[in-house]
Design a protein around this motif. Structure first.
Motif, mmCIF file in Angstrom:
data_model
loop_
_atom_site.group_PDB
_atom_site.id
_atom_site.type_symbol
_atom_site.label_atom_id
_atom_site.label_comp_id
_atom_site.label_asym_id
_atom_site.label_seq_id
_atom_site.Cartn_x
_atom_site.Cartn_y
_atom_site.Cartn_z
ATOM 1 N N LYS A 138 0.578 75.751 54.443
ATOM 2 C CA LYS A 138 0.638 74.529 55.237
ATOM 3 C C LYS A 138 -0.407 74.579 56.344
ATOM 4 N N LEU A 139 -0.851 73.400 56.754
ATOM 5 C CA LEU A 139 -1.903 73.339 57.770
ATOM 6 C C LEU A 139 -1.487 73.991 59.078
ATOM 7 N N VAL A 140 -0.202 73.951 59.397
ATOM 8 C CA VAL A 140 0.252 74.538 60.655
ATOM 9 C C VAL A 140 -0.097 76.030 60.721
ATOM 10 N N ALA A 141 -0.018 76.717 59.574
ATOM 11 C CA ALA A 141 -0.368 78.141 59.535
ATOM 12 C C ALA A 141 -1.859 78.333 59.750
ATOM 13 N N LEU A 142 -2.666 77.451 59.177
ATOM 14 C CA LEU A 142 -4.120 77.531 59.357
ATOM 15 C C LEU A 142 -4.490 77.251 60.802
ATOM 16 N N ILE A 143 -3.859 76.254 61.395
ATOM 17 C CA ILE A 143 -4.141 75.897 62.788
ATOM 18 C C ILE A 143 -3.816 77.051 63.721
ATOM 19 N N GLU A 144 -2.670 77.694 63.510
ATOM 20 C CA GLU A 144 -2.288 78.837 64.347
ATOM 21 C C GLU A 144 -3.286 79.975 64.194
ATOM 22 N N ARG A 145 -3.776 80.154 62.992
ATOM 23 C CA ARG A 145 -4.765 81.214 62.755
ATOM 24 C C ARG A 145 -6.061 80.911 63.490
ATOM 25 N N LEU A 146 -6.485 79.667 63.471
ATOM 26 C CA LEU A 146 -7.717 79.273 64.162
ATOM 27 C C LEU A 146 -7.573 79.412 65.674
ATOM 28 N N LYS A 147 -6.375 79.149 66.182
ATOM 29 C CA LYS A 147 -6.137 79.267 67.622
ATOM 30 C C LYS A 147 -6.342 80.694 68.115
ATOM 31 N N GLY A 165 -7.905 84.397 44.462
ATOM 32 C CA GLY A 165 -9.058 84.313 45.353
ATOM 33 C C GLY A 165 -10.125 83.342 44.899
ATOM 34 N N GLU A 166 -9.859 82.585 43.830
ATOM 35 C CA GLU A 166 -10.867 81.651 43.336
ATOM 36 C C GLU A 166 -10.956 80.438 44.265
ATOM 37 N N LEU A 167 -12.168 79.984 44.518
ATOM 38 C CA LEU A 167 -12.409 78.858 45.419
ATOM 39 C C LEU A 167 -11.869 77.569 44.804
ATOM 40 N N LYS A 168 -11.057 76.846 45.583
ATOM 41 C CA LYS A 168 -10.489 75.578 45.123
ATOM 42 C C LYS A 168 -11.048 74.383 45.888
ATOM 43 N N GLY A 169 -11.358 74.580 47.168
ATOM 44 C CA GLY A 169 -11.855 73.464 47.959
ATOM 45 C C GLY A 169 -12.160 73.883 49.381
ATOM 46 N N VAL A 170 -12.442 72.902 50.227
ATOM 47 C CA VAL A 170 -12.826 73.165 51.604
ATOM 48 C C VAL A 170 -12.126 72.178 52.530
ATOM 49 N N ILE A 171 -11.799 72.648 53.727
ATOM 50 C CA ILE A 171 -11.235 71.790 54.766
ATOM 51 C C ILE A 171 -12.129 71.906 55.993
ATOM 52 N N ARG A 172 -12.715 70.814 56.432
ATOM 53 C CA ARG A 172 -13.540 70.828 57.634
ATOM 54 C C ARG A 172 -12.641 70.984 58.857
ATOM 55 N N THR A 173 -12.976 71.911 59.720
ATOM 56 C CA THR A 173 -12.149 72.172 60.896
ATOM 57 C C THR A 173 -11.986 70.934 61.760
ATOM 58 N N ALA A 174 -13.057 70.149 61.899
ATOM 59 C CA ALA A 174 -13.007 68.951 62.731
ATOM 60 C C ALA A 174 -12.059 67.892 62.176
ATOM 61 N N GLU A 175 -11.713 67.983 60.888
ATOM 62 C CA GLU A 175 -10.857 66.984 60.257
ATOM 63 C C GLU A 175 -9.376 67.341 60.321
ATOM 64 N N LEU A 176 -9.049 68.513 60.841
ATOM 65 C CA LEU A 176 -7.653 68.943 60.881
ATOM 66 C C LEU A 176 -6.789 67.987 61.695
ATOM 67 N N ALA A 177 -7.379 67.366 62.714
ATOM 68 C CA ALA A 177 -6.620 66.458 63.580
ATOM 69 C C ALA A 177 -6.133 65.212 62.851
ATOM 70 N N PHE A 178 -6.715 64.910 61.690
ATOM 71 C CA PHE A 178 -6.343 63.700 60.963
ATOM 72 C C PHE A 178 -5.129 63.906 60.049
ATOM 73 N N TYR A 179 -4.668 65.149 59.911
ATOM 74 C CA TYR A 179 -3.559 65.445 59.007
ATOM 75 C C TYR A 179 -2.354 65.944 59.789
ATOM 76 N N THR A 180 -1.173 65.780 59.231
ATOM 77 C CA THR A 180 0.035 66.295 59.869
ATOM 78 C C THR A 180 0.113 67.801 59.636
ATOM 79 N N PRO A 181 0.619 68.554 60.600
ATOM 80 C CA PRO A 181 0.672 70.019 60.478
ATOM 81 C C PRO A 181 1.433 70.521 59.256
ATOM 82 N N GLN A 182 2.372 69.709 58.752
ATOM 83 C CA GLN A 182 3.169 70.145 57.605
ATOM 84 C C GLN A 182 2.502 69.838 56.267
ATOM 85 N N SER A 183 1.302 69.243 56.308
ATOM 86 C CA SER A 183 0.579 68.958 55.069
ATOM 87 C C SER A 183 0.218 70.263 54.369
ATOM 88 N N VAL A 184 0.197 70.231 53.065
ATOM 89 C CA VAL A 184 -0.177 71.415 52.272
ATOM 90 C C VAL A 184 -1.697 71.437 52.121
#
Length: 249
Positions: A138-147, A165-184
């Motif tokens: 969930k994004l909340v875990a990623l956000i806490e890690r970035l903090k 470990g295979e690459l599936k996609g990318v999430i731009r850090t600046a775009e995290l604010a547009f999603y809810t923390p509970q998003s997968v």
């Protein structure tokens, strides 16, 4: 060395490394290995990485060998690939086997192959210090890690990987604010353009131009995420060198 003096020495060493890593590496390399460990042992991993990257491989390998295995494997995986590969050759076979048990198999394979990459290849120029999360996280875990990261270490992009470990996609850090923390993470990621370690600098330049980004993930033949190449890491082209020469005359 008593505790207050040891703490003061650590602060001074950290500031020295961060301000002038190459000079600090040379100065520390002149000391006995146990003296280097006294100074850098308590420091944050990114500071130790900054010091060991420019250090002569035999000395850097000697220092790394004396660190706890978990700490040594963490630091090795975040050194420049070229430097990490040189240290890998310095280690004895038994120690390489111990390290291999604490490292990702794809990274161990990368170290074994790194010396065969061309000097201007993606494999030589990329770095392996990146932030990745699993598709189901969930994004909340990623956000806490970035903090928890220093502001200077905050990445522009975070990568989403599968169970192997295979690459599936990318999430731009600046775009995290547009999603809810509970998003997968797997549901909000974007497709990612990527490079291979064997790719040359010219192919990388074209990929950067097409993707309109300053960083690209690097994957192996199985699609496993190995590292990230920054656009600024590419060598300056002859055209840019010529223009700069004319401007500075």
């Amino acid at each position: 060395m008593n505790s207050p003096m040891h703490a003061l020495a650590g602060v001074i060493t950290e500031k020295f490394i961060l301000a002038a890593p190459q000079e600090a590496a040379r100065a520390l390399a002149s000391l006995a290995t146990h003296e280097v460990l006294l100074l850098i042992g308590p420091l944050k991993a990114q500071v130790v990485v900054a010091c060991l990257n420019p250090m002569d491989p035999p000395k850097a390998a000697a220092v790394l060998r004396r660190l706890p295995l978990k700490q040594a494997s963490y630091i090795l995986a975040r050194l420049n690939v070229e430097q990490a590969a040189k240290l890998w050759k310095e280690f004895s076979t038994p120690y390489r086997e111990r390290l291999s048990s604490a490292l990702e198999p794809a990274f161990v394979k990368l170290l074994a192959e790194a010396n065969s990459f061309a000097p201007d290849s993606v494999g030589r120029l990329m770095h392996t210090d990146f932030v990745s999360v699993r598709t189901e996280a969930k994004l909340v875990a990623l956000i806490e890690r970035l903090k928890s990261l220093p502001r200077k270490k905050l990445p522009a992009a975070c990568y989403v990987t599968g169970k192997d470990g295979e690459l599936k996609g990318v999430i731009r850090t600046a775009e995290l604010a547009f999603y809810t923390p509970q998003s997968v993470c797997g549901s909000v990621m974007n497709p990612a353009e990527f490079l291979h370690p064997q790719d040359g600098a010219e192919k990388a330049r074209k990929a950067f131009a097409e993707a309109e980004t300053d960083s690209l993930p690097v994957v192996n033949e199985k699609g496993v995420l190995l590292g990230v190449l920054l656009k600024e890491a590419l060598p300056v082209t002859a055209e840019k060198t010529s223009l700069w020469s004319r401007l500075t005359k």
